[in-house]
Enzyme design. Structure first.
Site, PDB file in Angstrom:
ATOM      1  N   LYS A  64      16.396 -13.649  13.779  1.00 34.29           N
ATOM      2  CA  LYS A  64      16.931 -14.858  13.153  1.00 34.29           C
ATOM      3  C   LYS A  64      17.192 -15.980  14.160  1.00 34.29           C
ATOM      4  CE  LYS A  64      19.081 -12.252   9.392  1.00 34.29           C
ATOM      5  NZ  LYS A  64      20.332 -11.980   8.645  1.00 34.29           N
ATOM      6  N   ASP A 100      21.312 -16.482   3.815  1.00 30.49           N
ATOM      7  CA  ASP A 100      22.393 -15.493   3.872  1.00 30.49           C
ATOM      8  C   ASP A 100      23.710 -16.101   3.390  1.00 30.49           C
ATOM      9  OD1 ASP A 100      20.835 -13.406   4.866  1.00 30.49           O
ATOM     10  OD2 ASP A 100      21.177 -14.000   6.948  1.00 30.49           O
TER      11      ASP A 100
END
Length: 274
Positions: A64, A100
């Site tokens: 990420k 997220d």
């Protein structure tokens, strides 16, 4: 069109079950979604080798943060959090985003958790950063972070500064001093919070990022104490829903079909081998 989840290790990912169920429900029978093992060293080469048939990528650890320098554009949220879990391919441009945070916000709302007036986060990794951003979206301007070693909370503290959230760092040996809150977010791996279950049993609401095995000892203790408990599964579901929307351009994503398919996969994995 093609899409995939990248990460290492990747065999545990529920993303294929979630995305494939979405494609089936949307009638996108020519779309494919797969899981690809990829570490930081191989990420650049893999992305560079993808063709025009690719719609996007989902990213899990440890990619990420590593993907950010490889992207042409990145949302402000992904920059603030310090990581993108989604890459969209559009006209030769690589666009990074973070779903997220959306997943956490939606999971809490779905469970009926009211925006907290005070919150404590257990653990200081990437998920803690997303939790901080989610709390900010819910209107919270300060939070407490509980870690084993304050010296390792530096990256999360930097995230809090970018988000404009005032962060207080405490250690686990003093966790009892930071539980007068509306919401506790545990970003600890499965089993790591077991020792705090009795201590946290009276908190009004818990978001535990673990989704299997479920419930965790911590989640069970809070539920028995009358608190609202949210597991990691709804977060996974809703972050994937947003990814499908972004990759396909569709807004009629079959959320319940995705939920059912992924839960069935969790049950399948938990079943003893015959």
């Amino acid at each position: 069109m093609r899409a995939a989840i990248l990460g290492s290790p990747i065999t545990h990912s529920l993303s294929p079950s979630l995305h494939r169920a979405a494609y089936e429900g949307l009638g996108l029978h020519d779309w494919r979604y797969e899981a690809i093992e990829c570490d930081e060293a191989g990420l650049g080469g893999l992305i560079a080798g993808l063709g025009r048939e690719w719609a996007g990528l989902s990213l899990t650890m440890p990619l990420k943060r590593a993907v950010l320098p490889l992207l042409d554009t990145v949302t402000e949220l992904a920059v603030e959090v310090g990581g993108a879990n989604t890459v969209i391919f559009s006209g030769g441009v690589l666009h990074g985003d973070n779903t997220d945070v959306h997943g956490i916000v939606q999971a809490l709302a779905e469970a009926g958790v009211a925006p907290p007036r005070a919150a404590t986060i257990l653990g200081g990794g990437a998920t803690a950063a997303s939790a901080l951003a989610a709390l900010r979206e819910l209107g919270l301007g300060e939070a407490t972070l509980v870690v084993r070693d304050p010296a390792r909370a530096g990256e999360t503290a930097e995230v809090a500064e970018r988000l404009g959230v005032t962060l207080t760092v405490q250690t686990f040996d003093k966790i009892d001093t930071v539980l007068e809150v509306d919401l506790v977010v545990s970003t600890l791996p499965s089993g790591a919070a077991d020792g705090f279950a009795d201590l946290l049993s009276g908190v009004p609401a818990l978001f535990d990022v673990v989704y299997a095995p479920w419930p965790t000892r911590l989640a069970a203790a809070v539920a028995e104490g009358g608190g609202i408990v949210v597991g990691g599964f709804p977060m996974l579901l809703h972050q994937a829903v947003r990814q499908v929307e972004m990759m396909t351009g569709r807004t009629d994503v079959p959320v319940e079909a995705m939920r059912t398919a992924a839960r069935a996969e969790i049950v399948r994995r938990a079943a003893p081998a015959s």
